[in-house]
Design a protein around this motif. Structure first.
Motif, short mmCIF file in Angstrom:
data_model
loop_
_atom_site.label_atom_id
_atom_site.label_comp_id
_atom_site.label_asym_id
_atom_site.label_seq_id
_atom_site.Cartn_x
_atom_site.Cartn_y
_atom_site.Cartn_z
N TRP A 285 20.61 45.23 49.08
CA TRP A 285 19.17 45.27 49.21
C TRP A 285 18.40 46.14 48.36
O TRP A 285 17.26 45.56 47.86
CB TRP A 285 18.97 45.65 50.78
CG TRP A 285 17.54 45.87 51.16
CD1 TRP A 285 17.05 46.87 51.53
CD2 TRP A 285 16.46 44.84 51.19
NE1 TRP A 285 15.80 46.91 51.81
CE2 TRP A 285 15.39 45.53 51.58
CE3 TRP A 285 16.51 43.69 51.08
CZ2 TRP A 285 14.05 45.08 52.02
CZ3 TRP A 285 15.08 42.85 51.33
CH2 TRP A 285 14.12 43.46 51.58
N LEU A 286 18.97 47.17 48.04
CA LEU A 286 17.98 48.22 47.20
C LEU A 286 17.91 47.70 45.94
O LEU A 286 17.02 47.59 45.32
CB LEU A 286 18.75 49.56 47.27
CG LEU A 286 18.14 50.39 48.69
CD1 LEU A 286 19.02 51.76 48.70
CD2 LEU A 286 16.71 50.40 48.91
N ARG B 190 14.53 47.09 44.45
CA ARG B 190 13.98 48.33 43.39
C ARG B 190 14.33 48.03 42.05
O ARG B 190 13.91 48.57 41.22
CB ARG B 190 14.41 49.55 43.99
CG ARG B 190 13.63 50.12 45.00
CD ARG B 190 12.93 51.45 44.93
NE ARG B 190 12.16 51.54 44.02
CZ ARG B 190 11.74 52.88 43.52
NH1 ARG B 190 12.45 53.88 43.99
NH2 ARG B 190 11.08 52.98 42.48
N VAL B 191 15.43 47.30 41.85
CA VAL B 191 15.92 47.03 40.32
C VAL B 191 15.53 45.74 39.86
O VAL B 191 14.85 45.51 38.81
CB VAL B 191 17.39 47.16 40.21
CG1 VAL B 191 17.72 47.00 38.74
CG2 VAL B 191 17.44 48.63 40.61
N ILE C 193 25.25 47.32 37.53
CA ILE C 193 26.25 48.42 37.82
C ILE C 193 25.83 49.87 37.83
O ILE C 193 26.23 50.42 38.75
CB ILE C 193 27.28 48.10 36.82
CG1 ILE C 193 28.06 46.74 36.87
CG2 ILE C 193 28.36 49.25 36.89
CD1 ILE C 193 29.10 46.57 35.83
N LYS C 194 24.99 50.13 36.81
CA LYS C 194 24.43 51.58 36.95
C LYS C 194 23.71 51.80 38.30
O LYS C 194 24.05 52.63 38.82
CB LYS C 194 23.46 51.41 35.90
CG LYS C 194 22.71 52.74 35.74
CD LYS C 194 23.45 53.79 35.05
CE LYS C 194 22.92 55.29 35.02
NZ LYS C 194 23.43 56.29 34.02
N ALA C 195 22.96 50.80 38.92
CA ALA C 195 22.24 50.89 40.01
C ALA C 195 23.11 51.23 41.29
O ALA C 195 23.19 51.93 41.80
CB ALA C 195 21.33 49.88 40.55
N GLN C 196 24.29 50.66 41.24
CA GLN C 196 25.32 50.73 42.19
C GLN C 196 26.01 52.09 42.38
O GLN C 196 26.32 52.76 43.24
CB GLN C 196 26.41 49.52 42.13
CG GLN C 196 25.89 48.09 42.43
CD GLN C 196 27.04 47.09 42.22
OE1 GLN C 196 28.17 47.38 42.58
NE2 GLN C 196 27.03 46.11 41.13
N THR C 197 26.13 52.67 40.83
CA THR C 197 26.92 53.67 40.94
C THR C 197 25.92 54.93 41.02
O THR C 197 26.20 56.08 41.18
CB THR C 197 27.17 54.14 39.33
OG1 THR C 197 26.08 54.39 38.56
CG2 THR C 197 28.40 53.13 38.74
N LEU C 198 24.63 54.57 41.19
CA LEU C 198 23.67 55.47 41.79
C LEU C 198 23.26 55.27 43.26
O LEU C 198 22.50 55.99 43.88
CB LEU C 198 22.16 55.32 41.16
CG LEU C 198 22.11 55.39 39.66
CD1 LEU C 198 20.80 55.43 38.89
CD2 LEU C 198 22.80 56.89 39.31
N GLY C 199 24.10 54.57 43.91
CA GLY C 199 24.44 54.65 45.59
C GLY C 199 23.50 53.39 45.99
O GLY C 199 23.18 53.30 46.92
N ALA C 200 22.98 52.41 45.13
CA ALA C 200 22.19 51.25 45.85
C ALA C 200 22.85 50.32 46.50
O ALA C 200 24.06 49.88 45.91
CB ALA C 200 21.46 50.81 44.64
#
Lengths: 260, 274
Positions: free
Chosen positions: B180-181, B185-186, B170-177
């Motif tokens: 695919w990213l 990357r995660v 979820i954190k990665a999505q709130t950073l705009g990922a």
């Protein structure tokens, strides 16, 4: 104009009603603290604002548009734990936020672009006081430092809304005080609208400009899950006087419900 | 006096205790072999150390009279080639499908029941099918290793991806990922050390299937040689071959572990801290 409008939101999981009849509006720049007994649905509301849960009935509007049903850049989040990427150093953890948007295929930047992102990341890392630890991995940081890192990460995208899910719950009291100062500074400087879930009602008073108290209004002794919680108090905390009245109500309330 | 469960041996004692069983086994073998050979000098069951070293010399350091090759090294090369290709393809397939089904619920719904069933098929039971379809060449042997190890790796990676805390995703999505990213990357960097440990765990299985396949149809290979000389009860060749296979397996496991520690220091420090 209101930034966020919660328009008659209900939430249930199967037969279990969690929240009911939430009708609230929040203006830009407010700091909303949410308190209430465990399991009363404050985190559920936070998740609905975040987009990782959707309302069963009603809707949440951001700038008069229905809020996106999945997490995105408009709303930053700091969880109690697991908020940072364990495989990246402090600097990489913060830089990754802009690398995502700058490089949609590789998720990595090089040369000039990378230097620019690095400078921006460094300024946020300095702002949260982690300038001395840029090369460390999260497991080498203390709990408080990890939360600082998570805040710096969230700030990179300059979100309109910052959500905090018991961000200081696992920290020592002394460190918690430092973090309060930090979050207040971040709030003022970045003109954020913050929603914070907390177990610590004192923390809610100290930090918030507004306090929401969650409690069940309707009870059915035969079916304890039939009714959900509502927001029983919506207290503004901007003036001294409001603080004092708020405190008295809260103290009574704490004894009754939270049993701290 | 401390309780037995609280007594930690010192470093040197630990080393000594580790050696003791090996020395004991060697001594036991030596006495037994001597006794049998004293009774019958042509006994083949427990060859003496001299006979074994003669056999090693014959296999590894003397040209084969018929083919002019050094059989031992030829066998080693053939087997290592098969097992490395097999395990490598298994790891790649496992990573790809494990990540797809761990990360994407839509893919998982269609794929997960299938792989659960497929992983229950005993690979040896379909070995004849492999020989029929892929012939008796290299492909059938490599395929057996892949079929034996890939499903396990897929399921392992899938469950590790699903065990990543949802907060991280979820954190990665709130950073705009994007999806695919998040994947490259995660999830990928966090799953790589687990892939290496899944490979280490399936090495044993891979050797099992390799030797089984070589025993049935091959012209060279460590497993082939063992099963070939079994006809003449050549224990003097079988024993060093088995020890060599063990050494190779150990070396592969060891180098994978070192590789993982070198490439993913954050993972191993984190695990050690737990």
């Amino acid at each position: 104009m209101s930034l966020l409008k919660i328009d008659n939101v209900w939430k249930s999981y199967g037969d279990v009603q969690i929240l009911e009849r939430l009708k609230l509006t929040v203006n830009e720049g407010e700091f909303v603290s949410m308190v209430g007994a465990s399991g009363c649905g404050k985190t559920t509301l936070l998740k609905m604002i975040l987009g990782s849960e959707t309302a069963t009935r009603g809707q949440i509007l951001l700038n008069d548009q229905p809020i996106s049903p999945e997490p995105n850049e408009a709303r930053g989040i700091v969880f109690q734990k697991y908020s940072v990427f364990p495989h990246l150093t402090v600097l990489q953890n913060v830089m990754i936020a802009d690398e995502f948007s700058a490089s949609p295929f590789l998720g990595r930047c090089f040369g000039q672009q990378k230097r620019k992102i690095k400078d921006k990341a460094m300024s946020f890392i300095e702002a949260v006081g982690l300038g001395h630890a840029t090369g460390k991995y999260p497991h080498q940081l203390s709990g408080g430092m990890q939360q600082r890192l998570a805040i710096a990460q969230a700030l990179m995208k300059s979100p309109k809304i910052l959500l905090l899910d018991e961000p200081f719950g696992a920290l020592d009291p002394g460190i918690r005080k430092d973090m309060h100062q930090l979050i207040r500074k971040v709030w003022k400087e970045n003109k954020l609208t913050i929603f914070m879930v907390t177990h610590d009602i004192q923390e809610g008073f100290e930090l918030g400009s507004r306090l929401w108290v969650f409690d069940k209004v309707r009870h059915d002794p035969q079916a304890p899950t039939a009714y959900g919680a509502q927001i029983t108090y919506d207290l503004p905390l901007t003036t001294e006087k409001q603080q004092v009245t708020g405190q008295t109500i809260a103290e009574k309330y704490v004894k009754k419900v939270v049993n701290l | 006096m401390k309780k037995l469960m609280n007594i930690e041996p010192s470093r040197s004692l630990k080393g000594f205790l580790a050696l003791v069983p090996f020395v004991l086994i060697l001594m036991l073998y030596w006495t037994a072999s001597n006794e049998r050979l004293a009774e019958n000098p042509y006994d083949k069951l427990l060859p003496s150390f001299t006979q074994i070293s003669d056999a090693v010399d014959r296999m590894a350091f003397t040209e084969d009279k018929r083919s002019g090759e050094y059989l031992f090294w030829q066998d080693t090369g053939a087997s290592l080639y098969r097992i490395c290709i097999g395990i490598g393809i298994s790891a790649a397939v496992g990573l790809l499908f494990g990540m797809l089904s761990g990360l994407l619920p839509v893919f998982r719904s269609g794929f997960s029941p299938l792989i659960t069933i497929v992983s229950l098929i005993p690979p040896m039971a379909i070995l004849p099918i492999l020989f029929i379809t892929f012939g008796l060449g290299e492909l059938a042997k490599v395929m057996l290793i892949i079929i034996g190890t890939a499903p396990v790796i897929i399921r392992d990676i899938q469950s590790h991806v699903r065990q990543l805390p949802s907060e991280i995703l979820i954190k990665a999505q709130t950073l705009g990922a994007s999806t695919w990213l998040v994947a490259i990357r995660v999830v990928l960097p966090q799953i790589m050390p687990r892939l290496v440990s899944a490979m280490r765990l399936s090495l044993g299985t891979a050797w099992l299937f390799l030797i089984a396949a070589e025993a049935i149809a091959a012209q060279e290979g460590l497993g082939y040689r063992i099963f070939l000389v079994r006809r003449y009860m050549s224990m003097d060749v079988i024993l060093p071959y088995v020890m060599w296979i063990t050494a190779l397996a150990f070396a592969m496991d060891f180098s994978l572990r070192k590789f993982s520690e070198l490439c993913f220091p954050w993972y191993h420090q984190q695990e050690a801290g737990k």
